[in-house]
Motif scaffolding. Structure first.
Motif, PDB file in Angstrom:
ATOM      1  N   ALA A  28      39.331  50.707  40.576  1.00  0.00           N
ATOM      2  CA  ALA A  28      38.924  49.494  41.293  1.00  0.00           C
ATOM      3  C   ALA A  28      38.257  48.491  40.356  1.00  0.00           C
ATOM      4  CB  ALA A  28      37.977  49.870  42.434  1.00  0.00           C
ATOM      5  N   ALA A  29      37.417  48.992  39.451  1.00  0.00           N
ATOM      6  CA  ALA A  29      36.719  48.096  38.524  1.00  0.00           C
ATOM      7  C   ALA A  29      37.703  47.422  37.578  1.00  0.00           C
ATOM      8  CB  ALA A  29      35.678  48.885  37.736  1.00  0.00           C
ATOM      9  N   TYR A  30      38.684  48.171  37.114  1.00  0.00           N
ATOM     10  CA  TYR A  30      39.673  47.602  36.193  1.00  0.00           C
ATOM     11  C   TYR A  30      40.503  46.526  36.886  1.00  0.00           C
ATOM     12  CZ  TYR A  30      43.877  47.230  33.310  1.00  0.00           C
ATOM     13  OH  TYR A  30      44.930  46.744  32.564  1.00  0.00           O
ATOM     14  N   ARG A  31      40.999  46.836  38.090  1.00  0.00           N
ATOM     15  CA  ARG A  31      41.810  45.859  38.827  1.00  0.00           C
ATOM     16  C   ARG A  31      40.986  44.590  39.117  1.00  0.00           C
ATOM     17  NH1 ARG A  31      45.285  49.064  37.659  1.00  0.00           N
ATOM     18  NH2 ARG A  31      46.464  50.464  39.023  1.00  0.00           N
ATOM     19  N   SER A  32      39.755  44.789  39.552  1.00  0.00           N
ATOM     20  CA  SER A  32      38.888  43.657  39.872  1.00  0.00           C
ATOM     21  C   SER A  32      38.577  42.828  38.624  1.00  0.00           C
ATOM     22  CB  SER A  32      37.584  44.168  40.499  1.00  0.00           C
ATOM     23  OG  SER A  32      36.644  43.126  40.629  1.00  0.00           O
ATOM     24  N   ALA A  33      38.300  43.500  37.520  1.00  0.00           N
ATOM     25  CA  ALA A  33      37.934  42.799  36.289  1.00  0.00           C
ATOM     26  C   ALA A  33      39.074  41.938  35.774  1.00  0.00           C
ATOM     27  CB  ALA A  33      37.508  43.808  35.224  1.00  0.00           C
ATOM     28  N   MET A  34      40.285  42.479  35.794  1.00  0.00           N
ATOM     29  CA  MET A  34      41.415  41.734  35.248  1.00  0.00           C
ATOM     30  C   MET A  34      41.816  40.560  36.127  1.00  0.00           C
ATOM     31  SD  MET A  34      41.484  43.235  32.489  1.00  0.00           S
ATOM     32  CE  MET A  34      42.755  42.218  31.747  1.00  0.00           C
ATOM     33  N   ALA A  35      41.310  40.544  37.363  1.00  0.00           N
ATOM     34  CA  ALA A  35      41.549  39.400  38.252  1.00  0.00           C
ATOM     35  C   ALA A  35      40.378  38.421  38.241  1.00  0.00           C
ATOM     36  CB  ALA A  35      41.791  39.889  39.686  1.00  0.00           C
ATOM     37  N   ASP A  36      39.348  38.743  37.445  1.00  0.00           N
ATOM     38  CA  ASP A  36      38.134  37.938  37.385  1.00  0.00           C
ATOM     39  C   ASP A  36      38.173  37.064  36.128  1.00  0.00           C
ATOM     40  OD1 ASP A  36      35.584  36.903  37.086  1.00  0.00           O
ATOM     41  OD2 ASP A  36      34.558  38.772  37.595  1.00  0.00           O
ATOM     42  N   GLU A  37      38.261  35.766  36.311  1.00  0.00           N
ATOM     43  CA  GLU A  37      38.374  34.849  35.171  1.00  0.00           C
ATOM     44  C   GLU A  37      37.162  34.938  34.247  1.00  0.00           C
ATOM     45  OE1 GLU A  37      39.067  30.936  36.601  1.00  0.00           O
ATOM     46  OE2 GLU A  37      41.064  31.382  37.429  1.00  0.00           O
ATOM     47  N   VAL A  40      37.665  38.088  32.039  1.00  0.00           N
ATOM     48  CA  VAL A  40      38.735  37.845  31.061  1.00  0.00           C
ATOM     49  C   VAL A  40      38.259  36.900  29.964  1.00  0.00           C
ATOM     50  CG1 VAL A  40      41.044  36.891  30.731  1.00  0.00           C
ATOM     51  CG2 VAL A  40      40.570  38.346  32.717  1.00  0.00           C
ATOM     52  N   ALA A  41      37.489  35.886  30.338  1.00  0.00           N
ATOM     53  CA  ALA A  41      36.959  34.946  29.343  1.00  0.00           C
ATOM     54  C   ALA A  41      35.990  35.642  28.401  1.00  0.00           C
ATOM     55  CB  ALA A  41      36.279  33.774  30.044  1.00  0.00           C
ATOM     56  N   GLU A  42      35.135  36.525  28.940  1.00  0.00           N
ATOM     57  CA  GLU A  42      34.199  37.274  28.101  1.00  0.00           C
ATOM     58  C   GLU A  42      34.951  38.219  27.163  1.00  0.00           C
ATOM     59  OE1 GLU A  42      30.622  39.073  26.576  1.00  0.00           O
ATOM     60  OE2 GLU A  42      31.171  37.110  27.393  1.00  0.00           O
ATOM     61  N   LEU A  43      36.004  38.860  27.680  1.00  0.00           N
ATOM     62  CA  LEU A  43      36.830  39.741  26.852  1.00  0.00           C
ATOM     63  C   LEU A  43      37.445  38.967  25.696  1.00  0.00           C
ATOM     64  CD1 LEU A  43      38.362  42.391  26.276  1.00  0.00           C
ATOM     65  CD2 LEU A  43      40.046  41.686  27.987  1.00  0.00           C
ATOM     66  N   GLU A  44      38.018  37.828  25.989  1.00  0.00           N
ATOM     67  CA  GLU A  44      38.649  37.024  24.939  1.00  0.00           C
ATOM     68  C   GLU A  44      37.621  36.531  23.923  1.00  0.00           C
ATOM     69  OE1 GLU A  44      40.660  34.012  27.146  1.00  0.00           O
ATOM     70  OE2 GLU A  44      42.377  35.307  27.662  1.00  0.00           O
ATOM     71  N   GLY A  92      37.335  46.038  25.671  1.00  0.00           N
ATOM     72  CA  GLY A  92      37.671  45.960  27.091  1.00  0.00           C
ATOM     73  C   GLY A  92      36.981  47.028  27.900  1.00  0.00           C
ATOM     74  N   GLN A  93      37.050  48.273  27.452  1.00  0.00           N
ATOM     75  CA  GLN A  93      36.432  49.368  28.207  1.00  0.00           C
ATOM     76  C   GLN A  93      34.907  49.317  28.136  1.00  0.00           C
ATOM     77  OE1 GLN A  93      38.071  53.294  28.638  1.00  0.00           O
ATOM     78  NE2 GLN A  93      39.790  52.786  27.281  1.00  0.00           N
ATOM     79  N   GLY A  94      34.367  48.828  27.018  1.00  0.00           N
ATOM     80  CA  GLY A  94      32.916  48.682  26.932  1.00  0.00           C
ATOM     81  C   GLY A  94      32.393  47.693  27.960  1.00  0.00           C
ATOM     82  N   LEU A  95      33.085  46.568  28.099  1.00  0.00           N
ATOM     83  CA  LEU A  95      32.684  45.581  29.113  1.00  0.00           C
ATOM     84  C   LEU A  95      32.847  46.146  30.520  1.00  0.00           C
ATOM     85  CD1 LEU A  95      34.244  42.341  27.552  1.00  0.00           C
ATOM     86  CD2 LEU A  95      31.817  43.004  27.593  1.00  0.00           C
ATOM     87  N   LEU A  96      33.873  46.980  30.734  1.00  0.00           N
ATOM     88  CA  LEU A  96      34.044  47.624  32.036  1.00  0.00           C
ATOM     89  C   LEU A  96      32.899  48.583  32.335  1.00  0.00           C
ATOM     90  CD1 LEU A  96      37.807  48.607  32.532  1.00  0.00           C
ATOM     91  CD2 LEU A  96      36.424  47.089  33.953  1.00  0.00           C
ATOM     92  N   GLY A 202      47.380  47.875  28.362  1.00  0.00           N
ATOM     93  CA  GLY A 202      47.145  46.488  28.757  1.00  0.00           C
ATOM     94  C   GLY A 202      46.199  45.769  27.805  1.00  0.00           C
ATOM     95  N   PHE A 203      45.079  46.422  27.470  1.00  0.00           N
ATOM     96  CA  PHE A 203      44.152  45.809  26.517  1.00  0.00           C
ATOM     97  C   PHE A 203      44.808  45.613  25.146  1.00  0.00           C
ATOM     98  CE2 PHE A 203      40.442  47.635  29.108  1.00  0.00           C
ATOM     99  CZ  PHE A 203      40.177  46.410  29.709  1.00  0.00           C
ATOM    100  N   GLN A 204      45.628  46.584  24.737  1.00  0.00           N
ATOM    101  CA  GLN A 204      46.252  46.504  23.410  1.00  0.00           C
ATOM    102  C   GLN A 204      47.433  45.541  23.362  1.00  0.00           C
ATOM    103  OE1 GLN A 204      44.872  47.504  20.888  1.00  0.00           O
ATOM    104  NE2 GLN A 204      43.886  49.492  21.117  1.00  0.00           N
TER     105      GLN A 204
END
Length: 409
Positions: A28-37, A40-44, A92-96, A202-204
């Motif tokens: 749930a956290a992964y799906r929610s995070a990847m839909a959260d702008e 995604v901006a923090e990841l980038e 990616g996983q650290g931010l999750l 996905g992250f890679q």
């Protein structure tokens, strides 16, 4: 991918009931995070400012001219902050982990690159970190162990079984089962139960997406072929997946080890001992004996001697979308030397498998063709293994003298 994390007949979730709630939270956290702008901006931002992305696509003029075939380009994942592609996934996983409110990460590692990357992101995000590593791999990759400890991580030496990556993964799973409430298991490759294969790949996938853009800018077309080494499969998934809808040929190179007999290699494709099975939380191809027991493996590279492979790659190979080959240790060492001496680039032994597979085929291609080799990591960590393999007596003398001087000091 089909329902419940399956890729054809592979993938899925085969975990203890005690991990079910933690797994569902992660999905749930992964799906929610990847839909959260915002996420995604923090990841980038972290990928750019902490890891150093995008990594360059480097042309090899000397090597291309020497071989006289295809034009050779390198995707320089060795230039990531941690020295390998592993950094992309752990960010990616650290931010999750922070998003889920957990305070601790655990990781398994073979060559140590994922362990170092996990320790780096834990230090940056203020997380506790424990890394499980096979005792045999610790002996082969101690410089990485040293850096994990300096970064504040606890490194647990795994003495059971073959004392390599598969045993480290088993121990990490046990830790997760006991401490799931405050701990995230940061798997380093595209294996394991749902959602790990999809999530890591996905992250890679930023690797392949960057290559697409860079190839268009540098030579105005997609590569004719892409080569990547294949252990668990994270770097291969990362560079391959964005090209599945193209005409680019995708070539994976496994560890051929020292021979074709059981226990002499780590090839999961096109060998009789590799069969579909279920272990360590997922279904894929596993090297197994007649009783279904997981077999020993062999490779000069600690990062490619895993007994299984990503369910994503197992499915893609079955569909004919990825071609799998292998390279033996002696060919890998020669490829390492060829790249280093011609281009001044020192690849990891894992990445040198991809180099070996590409150099074997490049000369027969037309000079108008372009190939890309994924240099998944740099070779600093392999100095002891390479010095031993090439029988560098001066290196041995230096080590002996250094230890003697330190003892007398």
């Amino acid at each position: 991918m089909s329902h419940e994390g399956r890729f054809g007949q592979y993938g899925g979730s085969y975990i203890p009931e005690i991990l079910h709630n933690s797994q569902q939270q992660l999905i749930a956290a992964y799906r929610s995070a990847m839909a959260d702008e915002t996420f995604v901006a923090e990841l980038e931002w972290q990928l750019q400012h902490f890891s150093g992305r995008p990594t360059p696509l480097t042309f090899c003029p000397n090597l291309s001219k020497t071989l006289g075939g295809a034009q050779i380009y390198l995707k320089r994942e060795d230039l990531n902050h941690s020295g390998a592609h592993k950094m992309t996934n752990v960010i990616g996983q650290g931010l999750l982990t922070k998003r889920m409110g957990k305070k601790r990460i655990i990781a398994e590692t073979g060559a140590g690159q994922h362990g170092v990357a996990s320790a780096l992101i834990a230090a940056r995000l203020g997380l506790e970190c424990t890394v499980y590593m096979g005792a045999h791999d610790i002996e082969r990759q101690y410089p990485n162990v040293f850096w994990m400890k300096q970064l504040g991580a606890t490194v647990v030496s795994v003495e059971s079984g073959s004392r390599t990556l598969r045993d480290a993964l088993d121990e990490a799973m046990r830790d997760w089962a006991q401490n799931y409430q405050d701990t995230h298991y940061l798997i380093g490759t595209a294996c394991g139960c749902e959602p790990y294969p999809e999530m890591v790949a996905g992250f890679q996938s930023v690797i392949g997406n960057e290559v697409k853009k860079q190839a268009a800018e540098q030579f105005g077309a997609l590569p004719d072929k892409i080569y990547a080494c294949v252990g668990g499969g994270s770097n291969a998934c990362g560079i391959f997946l964005p090209f599945l809808d193209t005409d680019t040929e995708l070539v994976g190179v496994e560890a051929g080890g020292i021979g074709d007999a059981p226990g002499e290699h780590a090839k999961r494709f096109h060998v009789a001992d590799s069969k579909p099975g279920i272990a360590q939380g997922f279904a894929s191809l596993f090297l197994q004996d007649d009783q279904g027991q997981l077999m020993e493996t062999q490779s000069i590279s600690a990062g490619l001697d895993y007994v299984s492979v990503s369910p994503i790659l197992a499915d893609l190979e079955a569909q004919g979308k990825v071609r799998m080959t292998s390279a033996r240790d002696d060919e890998v060492l020669q490829a390492f030397r060829t790249l280093a001496s011609n281009e001044g680039i020192i690849p990891a032994l894992e990445s040198s498998h991809a180099v070996a597979g590409a150099l074997r085929e490049a000369a027969a291609l037309d000079p108008s063709q372009k190939i890309v080799i994924n240099i998944s990591g740099r070779g600093d960590k392999d100095i002891f293994n390479i010095a031993k393999a090439v029988k560098d007596t001066q290196f041995n003398e230096f080590l002996a003298g250094y230890l003697e001087r330190e003892t007398q000091a």
